[in-house]
Design a protein around this motif. Structure first.
Motif, short mmCIF file in Angstrom:
data_model
loop_
_atom_site.label_atom_id
_atom_site.label_comp_id
_atom_site.label_asym_id
_atom_site.label_seq_id
_atom_site.Cartn_x
_atom_site.Cartn_y
_atom_site.Cartn_z
N ALA A 97 -12.15 98.40 57.90
CA ALA A 97 -11.94 97.96 56.48
C ALA A 97 -11.75 96.41 56.53
CB ALA A 97 -10.45 98.39 56.04
N ILE A 98 -12.51 95.93 55.43
CA ILE A 98 -12.41 94.22 55.50
C ILE A 98 -11.67 94.14 53.98
CG2 ILE A 98 -13.79 92.29 55.15
CD1 ILE A 98 -15.68 93.19 57.17
N SER A 99 -10.74 93.53 54.09
CA SER A 99 -10.34 92.82 52.98
C SER A 99 -10.75 91.56 52.51
CB SER A 99 -8.62 92.78 53.07
OG SER A 99 -7.76 92.32 52.10
N ILE A 100 -10.98 91.48 51.16
CA ILE A 100 -11.37 90.26 50.52
C ILE A 100 -10.55 89.64 49.28
CG2 ILE A 100 -13.35 89.01 49.47
CD1 ILE A 100 -15.14 90.93 50.86
N GLU A 101 -9.40 89.24 49.54
CA GLU A 101 -8.17 88.85 48.40
C GLU A 101 -8.44 87.64 47.84
OE1 GLU A 101 -4.44 90.56 49.64
OE2 GLU A 101 -5.30 90.48 51.72
N GLN A 102 -7.78 87.33 46.98
CA GLN A 102 -7.88 86.14 46.22
C GLN A 102 -6.80 85.19 47.07
OE1 GLN A 102 -7.55 85.76 42.17
NE2 GLN A 102 -8.18 87.84 41.92
N LYS A 103 -7.39 84.45 48.10
CA LYS A 103 -6.67 83.24 48.64
C LYS A 103 -7.28 82.34 48.89
CE LYS A 103 -6.96 85.88 53.19
NZ LYS A 103 -6.18 86.45 54.12
N THR A 104 -6.82 81.09 49.08
CA THR A 104 -7.43 79.88 49.78
C THR A 104 -8.24 79.93 51.04
OG1 THR A 104 -5.77 78.58 48.57
CG2 THR A 104 -7.21 77.37 49.84
N VAL A 105 -9.29 79.71 51.14
CA VAL A 105 -10.29 79.77 52.24
C VAL A 105 -9.84 79.03 53.28
CG1 VAL A 105 -12.38 79.46 53.38
CG2 VAL A 105 -12.38 80.37 51.07
N SER A 106 -9.39 77.66 53.13
CA SER A 106 -8.63 76.77 54.11
C SER A 106 -7.77 75.75 53.55
CB SER A 106 -9.94 76.41 55.12
OG SER A 106 -9.34 75.42 55.96
N THR A 107 -6.82 75.55 54.21
CA THR A 107 -6.04 74.08 53.77
C THR A 107 -6.28 72.97 54.55
OG1 THR A 107 -4.45 74.83 55.40
CG2 THR A 107 -4.24 75.62 53.15
N ASN A 108 -7.44 72.95 55.52
CA ASN A 108 -7.99 71.85 56.09
C ASN A 108 -8.81 70.84 55.20
OD1 ASN A 108 -9.21 70.10 57.88
ND2 ASN A 108 -9.68 71.64 59.22
N PRO A 109 -8.41 69.59 55.07
CA PRO A 109 -9.09 68.69 54.15
C PRO A 109 -10.51 68.49 54.44
CG PRO A 109 -7.37 67.42 55.50
CD PRO A 109 -7.07 69.02 55.90
N ARG A 110 -10.83 68.94 55.81
CA ARG A 110 -12.19 68.69 56.19
C ARG A 110 -13.17 69.77 55.86
NH1 ARG A 110 -9.22 65.85 60.04
NH2 ARG A 110 -10.05 63.69 60.33
N SER A 111 -12.43 70.95 55.32
CA SER A 111 -13.13 72.14 55.16
C SER A 111 -13.83 72.04 53.84
CB SER A 111 -12.20 73.41 55.16
OG SER A 111 -11.97 73.53 56.49
N THR A 112 -15.08 72.46 53.64
CA THR A 112 -15.90 72.21 52.34
C THR A 112 -16.50 73.60 52.09
OG1 THR A 112 -17.93 71.42 53.49
CG2 THR A 112 -16.22 69.84 52.89
N VAL A 113 -17.17 73.53 50.93
CA VAL A 113 -17.98 74.96 50.68
C VAL A 113 -19.04 74.99 51.59
CG1 VAL A 113 -19.35 75.97 48.79
CG2 VAL A 113 -17.23 75.03 48.29
N GLY A 114 -19.59 73.85 52.02
CA GLY A 114 -20.68 74.09 52.93
C GLY A 114 -20.38 74.51 54.35
N ARG A 502 -9.93 73.56 49.66
CA ARG A 502 -8.56 73.71 49.33
C ARG A 502 -8.56 73.82 47.88
NH1 ARG A 502 -5.46 68.79 51.89
NH2 ARG A 502 -6.66 66.85 50.98
N THR A 503 -9.56 73.12 47.32
CA THR A 503 -9.56 72.85 45.72
C THR A 503 -10.03 74.17 44.97
OG1 THR A 503 -11.65 71.85 45.65
CG2 THR A 503 -9.72 70.40 46.04
N LEU A 504 -10.67 75.25 45.63
CA LEU A 504 -11.15 76.25 45.07
C LEU A 504 -10.01 77.28 44.84
CD1 LEU A 504 -13.88 77.30 48.03
CD2 LEU A 504 -14.30 76.05 45.74
N SER A 505 -10.48 77.87 43.56
CA SER A 505 -9.58 78.99 42.98
C SER A 505 -9.55 80.24 43.86
CB SER A 505 -9.67 79.36 41.62
OG SER A 505 -11.07 79.75 41.43
N GLY A 506 -8.35 81.23 43.72
CA GLY A 506 -8.48 82.34 44.59
C GLY A 506 -9.71 82.84 44.16
N GLY A 507 -10.11 82.91 42.96
CA GLY A 507 -11.37 84.02 42.65
C GLY A 507 -12.52 83.31 43.15
N GLU A 508 -12.76 82.02 43.33
CA GLU A 508 -13.95 81.34 43.88
C GLU A 508 -13.91 81.43 45.43
OE1 GLU A 508 -14.65 77.61 40.75
OE2 GLU A 508 -13.06 77.50 42.42
N ALA A 509 -12.74 81.35 46.07
CA ALA A 509 -12.69 81.58 47.52
C ALA A 509 -12.75 83.03 47.87
CB ALA A 509 -11.45 81.33 47.88
N GLN A 510 -12.49 83.99 47.14
CA GLN A 510 -12.91 85.42 47.17
C GLN A 510 -14.48 85.55 47.24
OE1 GLN A 510 -11.44 88.22 44.36
NE2 GLN A 510 -11.40 89.82 45.78
#
Length: 646
Positions: A97-114, A502-510
């Motif tokens: 099983a793999i869970s894909i929940e609504q939570k922030t991908v990363s709190t690291n300020p250097r992490s980006t969508v890319g 860290r600016t992504l919403s839970g839905g976007e991160a999911q």
């Protein structure tokens, strides 16, 4: 309460195709049994608080994780800890099983969508392999230097300057390097520069193996003279040999890089050969030194330090200073005011520019007479250099060990785009590496990551190079286009690659994690998602559903906790929990295909299922015929220092 036996679709013929849950009692679940078809898109729905997440995440997913951990060795399990068994009698037919929940991908300020989607990793590789270096000074295309050109450039250094000629052999790597130092010593060299410090090579010399190091061999130390060209030429040859075509000359003030590979033909500035790390803002070799790869800096904001220039110092016009009092710093402030003919009651807006500059930024080394009265009444006059309010705040910020003081100083700072890299996060020389397409257009990496994913997808689909470059770029472009396509397909086309994670919403991160899983091409997995349609425009909802179906078609079971009607209508199977929330929920109200929900089950379940009532049209959420009147107030959206009323 009588248990409701789940109704299976006609395609399900044996238990091998079922995920069977018996006696689930986690949280408010009331000992429910349910049979869910495998390799299907299944929606678990019901009122909020009816037990959807308790069944999907706290029972099915938790048991899948627990069984996976138990399959590992005892050595591996000691690092993962014990996982409690969910309150359920048994579960059969459970896949990894793999869970894909609504939570922030990363709190690291250097992490980006890319970076979190790996698109930026392939972008770095593309620029390193087919990018063209241009000079940061004049924009000239960088070319290789010959040995004679390097020697001529060194001889142009001021006569009499003592220089060191160094050969870089280790750059940004971990290790103790004891064997390397022994080899250097055998080659006849006595000194090395380790992390900008010159040391003599002694027997057994080694470094901290867990730290990143830069090591250069000291080839020669020499003074620039007219008759030293021959010796410099010999040293350059040796340095280029040991440094694999690269050498460093240190003139006591700075390092000057010379390369047989890359240098500007106009100004002679040398550059390192592009590598993927050159475009990484998480490494010292790539990140802008001013903002450390963040693209923005916290700096003092004059509008916060002087919020109202109509006030005087007596009225706390300079906010960090507060009201005048008998302190050494205020004695200096008083001396500055006296020098320019002002006092504590003069409004700040009346200060001449030179007076305000000295008050804020100091006298730049000029001494002023400061009269200070001690507690006992004794008064003395001192000649003193005044450094200003800004330097005082900066020293507080840099030197304090108190979190409260640091927080207080940060109250007078604001985040601004880094002036050095203009938000590009990388060093200037790396930002000047550009892609040149067949049409002669040039494209910086900092410009590409600012495009929306839709625009970036169109750009890379149309990008073409020369035949030789295309051979190198083709597999890289394929990976980039695939990942961009997955994200656009789940409705994220409006995001940009440089958007901070860290600016992504839970839905976007999911949905980003969902796109990553689609790209992984795993088979036989149980995916569990938590309301992935949250925040999506209705036109993008169709794209999301198509993505979930493609995940299913690979041979996976997709379990979605969802309220969306369109998602239910496109599902293969629906599990409805209820009939109400909390202690009045936790029951299996109905289970079946969407057709069964709107036909057979609608007659047998009755009004116990709100889901069925809305799907069949028995209940509707009516659009109000009359809207309430507004209060007449306007809303302003502020973008940095400008505001647009709407």
């Amino acid at each position: 309460m009588k248990k409701i036996k789940s109704v299976l679709s006609a395609s399900v013929t044996n238990e091998q195709n079922l995920l069977i849950v018996k006696g689930a009692r986690e949280h408010n679940l009331k000992n429910i049994d349910v049979e869910i078809p495998r390799d299907k898109l299944v929606v678990i729905t019901g009122l909020s608080g009816s037990g959807k997440s308790s069944l999907a995440f706290d029972t099915i997913y938790a048991e899948g994780q627990r069984r996976y951990v138990e399959s590992l060795s005892a050595y591996a399990r000691q690092f993962l800890g014990l996982m409690e068994r969910p309150d359920v009698d048994y579960i059969e037919g459970l896949s990894p099983a793999i869970s894909i929940e609504q939570k922030t991908v990363s709190t690291n300020p250097r992490s980006t969508v890319g970076t979190v989607t790996e698109v930026y990793d392939f972008l770095r590789l593309l620029y390193a392999r087919v990018g063209t270096q241009f000079c940061v000074n004049d924009g000239t295309r960088v070319q290789k230097q010959s040995v004679d050109q390097i020697i001529d450039a060194i001889m142009k250094i001021s006569q009499g300057t003592k220089i060191q000629i160094l050969a870089p052999i280790v750059k940004g790597r971990k290790g103790h390097y004891r064997e390397l130092f022994e080899k250097i010593l055998k080659d006849g060299f006595l000194r090395v520069r380790v992390d900008n410090e010159v040391v003599e090579i002694s027997k057994g010399l080694k470094l901290d193996r867990y730290k990143i190091h830069n090591i250069e061999v000291v080839i020669d130390r020499i003074q620039i003279k007219k008759d030293s060209r021959s010796r410099i030429a010999d040293s350059v040859e040796v340095a280029l040999q040991f440094g694999e075509g690269v050498l460093i000359v240190n003139d006591g003030k700075q390092d000057i890089l010379f390369s047989k590979k890359y240098s500007c033909p106009t100004c002679g500035t040398s550059y390192e050969e592009p590598a993927p790390n050159s475009f990484s803002f998480n490494t010292t070799s790539g990140a802008c030194s001013a903002c450390e790869g963040l693209g923005e800096k916290k700096d003092f904001d004059l509008s916060l330090i002087i919020p109202n220039p109509n006030l005087s110092l007596q009225q706390e016009g300079i906010a960090p200073l507060g009201k005048p009092r008998a302190t050494w710093f205020y004695a200096q402030v008083k001396a500055i005011l006296k020098k320019h003919g002002y006092d504590y009651n003069t409004p700040i807006k009346q200060f001449a520019k030179i007076a305000l500059d000295e008050l804020l930024y100091g006298t730049h080394g000029e001494k002023i007479e400061v009269e200070y009265t001690y507690a006992g009444g004794r008064t003395s006059v001192y000649k003193h250099r005044y450094d200003g309010v800004m330097k005082m705040l900066q020293e507080y910020y840099n030197d304090t060990a108190s979190a409260k003081i640091r927080e207080w100083v940060e109250g007078y700072m604001s985040t601004k785009v880094c002036a050095e890299c203009d938000g590009g996060r990388l060093r200037k020389e790396n930002l000047s590496i550009q892609l040149e397409d067949n049409k002669g257009s040039r494209h910086k990496i900092s410009e590409l990551v600012k495009q929306s994913l839709v625009d970036a997808q169109q750009f890379f689909n149309a990008l073409s190079f020369t035949n030789r470059q295309m051979e190198i770029a083709r597999p890289i472009l394929k990976e980039i286009n695939q990942r961009l396509g997955f994200m656009v397909d789940v409705g994220l086309g409006y995001l940009t690659l440089d958007r901070t994670a860290r600016t992504l919403s839970g839905g976007e991160a999911q949905r980003i994690r969902l796109a990553t899983q689609i790209g992984s091409q795993l088979v036989g997995v149980l995916y569990i998602l938590d309301e992935p349609s949250i925040g999506l425009h209705q036109r993008d909802n169709t794209k999301l559903i198509s993505s979930l179906k493609s995940l299913r078609d690979l041979g996976n079971t997709v379990l979605v906790v969802e309220h969306d009607k369109e998602m239910m209508e496109n599902a293969d199977f629906i599990v409805d929990l209820g009939p109400h929330a909390g202690e009045h929920g936790g029951e299996l109200v109905a289970a079946g295909s969407p057709d069964e929900f709107t036909n057979g089950l609608a007659k047998t379940v009755g009004d116990r299922s709100s889901t069925i009532e809305y799907l069949t049209g028995k209940k509707n959420i009516e659009i109000p015929k009359v809207r309430r009147k507004g209060n007449g107030k306007s809303l302003s959206l502020c973008f940095r220092k400008s505001a647009q009323s709407i």
